[in-house]
Design an enzyme around this catalytic site. Structure first.
Site, PDB file in Angstrom:
ATOM      1  N   PRO A  71      -9.799   0.923  -1.695  1.00 40.51           N
ATOM      2  CA  PRO A  71      -8.727   0.474  -2.604  1.00 40.51           C
ATOM      3  C   PRO A  71      -7.407   1.177  -2.281  1.00 40.51           C
ATOM      4  O   PRO A  71      -7.368   2.395  -2.142  1.00 40.51           O
ATOM      5  CB  PRO A  71      -9.226   0.906  -3.990  1.00 40.51           C
ATOM      6  CG  PRO A  71     -10.641   1.329  -3.815  1.00 40.51           C
ATOM      7  CD  PRO A  71     -10.838   1.671  -2.376  1.00 40.51           C
ATOM      8  N   GLU A  72      -6.360   0.398  -2.136  1.00 46.62           N
ATOM      9  CA  GLU A  72      -5.025   0.941  -1.900  1.00 46.62           C
ATOM     10  C   GLU A  72      -4.225   0.851  -3.205  1.00 46.62           C
ATOM     11  O   GLU A  72      -4.721   0.322  -4.201  1.00 46.62           O
ATOM     12  CB  GLU A  72      -4.332   0.148  -0.788  1.00 46.62           C
ATOM     13  CG  GLU A  72      -5.029   0.243   0.563  1.00 46.62           C
ATOM     14  CD  GLU A  72      -4.813   1.598   1.246  1.00 46.62           C
ATOM     15  OE1 GLU A  72      -3.928   2.363   0.822  1.00 46.62           O
ATOM     16  OE2 GLU A  72      -5.551   1.881   2.205  1.00 46.62           O
TER      17      GLU A  72
END
Ligand SMILES: [Zn+2]
Length: 269
Positions: free
Chosen positions: A2-3
């Protein structure tokens, strides 16, 4: 992994579900996450969720007198589910909120569940984080000042969370393409004019990703499937050997600090 955009979309999905709710209990099935889940997390019952904020890739559940810090690590996802939903193998943590619960699923256990009393900004994990890229604090003047005397390549500078937080591999490559800057240029050579273009490009790229994720918001509530990491159409990222969508030149891949950087040799001279 996840960014920042995934974390921000998660925050937006969770906020209306959690805000104003009283914590009725906590379930810790596996305390061995990135850092051990400590006993103070178990004592959260009775507190009210005031709001959910984000700092970098950390989610901060504001309980008034302190914050529950959540991080998705490499593979984590958060879902709001009915409280009787059976836990799967990788469902390590539940925050119970009466008729619903927030559940952390994290197969690789690099995520985090931490309690910090009082102001979260002083927590050792957050205290040294750089400028928040979507805030007004990131502007051409600030970016220009931050890059002075930095000999490192601009791509690696962008990914240094002590300077700017949450601009990962994908978004650094995409932002540099949009600003027409060669990723190998030393950061200190960034002109004020290019700083303007680059700060705007970073915001544009992250916001576009958040918009792309907006359509997956429903996945954060009720569903119990795979994490809602969203697909996007990239200008350069992961497109080595393919034609530049702007000029038709072939996209190149180079290694920078053991990571792949993608760029167009014609658009980013
Ligand atoms: Zn091009």
């Amino acid at each position: 992994m996840p960014e920042l955009p995934e974390v921000e979309v998660t925050r937006r999905g969770l906020a209306p579900q959690l805000t104003g709710r009283v914590i009725s209990g906590v379930a810790v099935r596996e305390p061995r996450l990135r850092w051990p889940v400590t006993r103070d997390v178990l004592a959260l019952a009775g507190r009210t969720v005031k709001t959910i904020r984000r700092r970098g890739k950390y989610l901060l559940v504001d309980c008034g007198d302190g914050h529950l810090i959540l991080h998705l690590g490499m593979s984590g996802s958060l879902r709001v589910l009915p409280p009787e939903t059976p836990a799967g193998k990788h469902d390590h943590f539940d925050l119970l909120l009466g008729d619903r619960m927030l559940r952390l699923r994290d197969p690789r256990r690099f995520g985090a569940v931490l309690w910090v009393a009082g102001d979260a900004a002083a927590h050792p994990l957050l205290a040294h984080l750089g400028v928040e890229p979507l805030s007004r604090s990131l502007n051409s003047g600030r970016l220009h000042a931050l890059t002075r005397a930095r000999r490192t390549a601009i791509k690696q500078f962008l990914m240094d969370g002590r300077r700017i937080v949450g601009v990962g591999d994908i978004y650094a490559s995409e932002s540099l393409f949009r600003a027409r800057i060669n990723p190998r240029m030393p950061a200190k050579r960034l002109s004020l004019e290019k700083s303007e273009k680059l700060s705007a490009a970073i915001k544009h790229t992250l916001r576009a990703a958040i918009r792309a994720g907006g359509s997956t918001l429903r996945d954060f509530v009720g569903a119990d499937g795979a994490a809602g990491y969203f697909q996007q159409r990239y200008w350069v990222y992961d497109r080595a050997g393919k034609k530049c969508r702007r000029c038709g030149a072939l996209i190149r891949k180079v290694l920078q600090g053991q990571r792949s950087t993608y760029y167009c040799p014609s658009c980013q001279k």
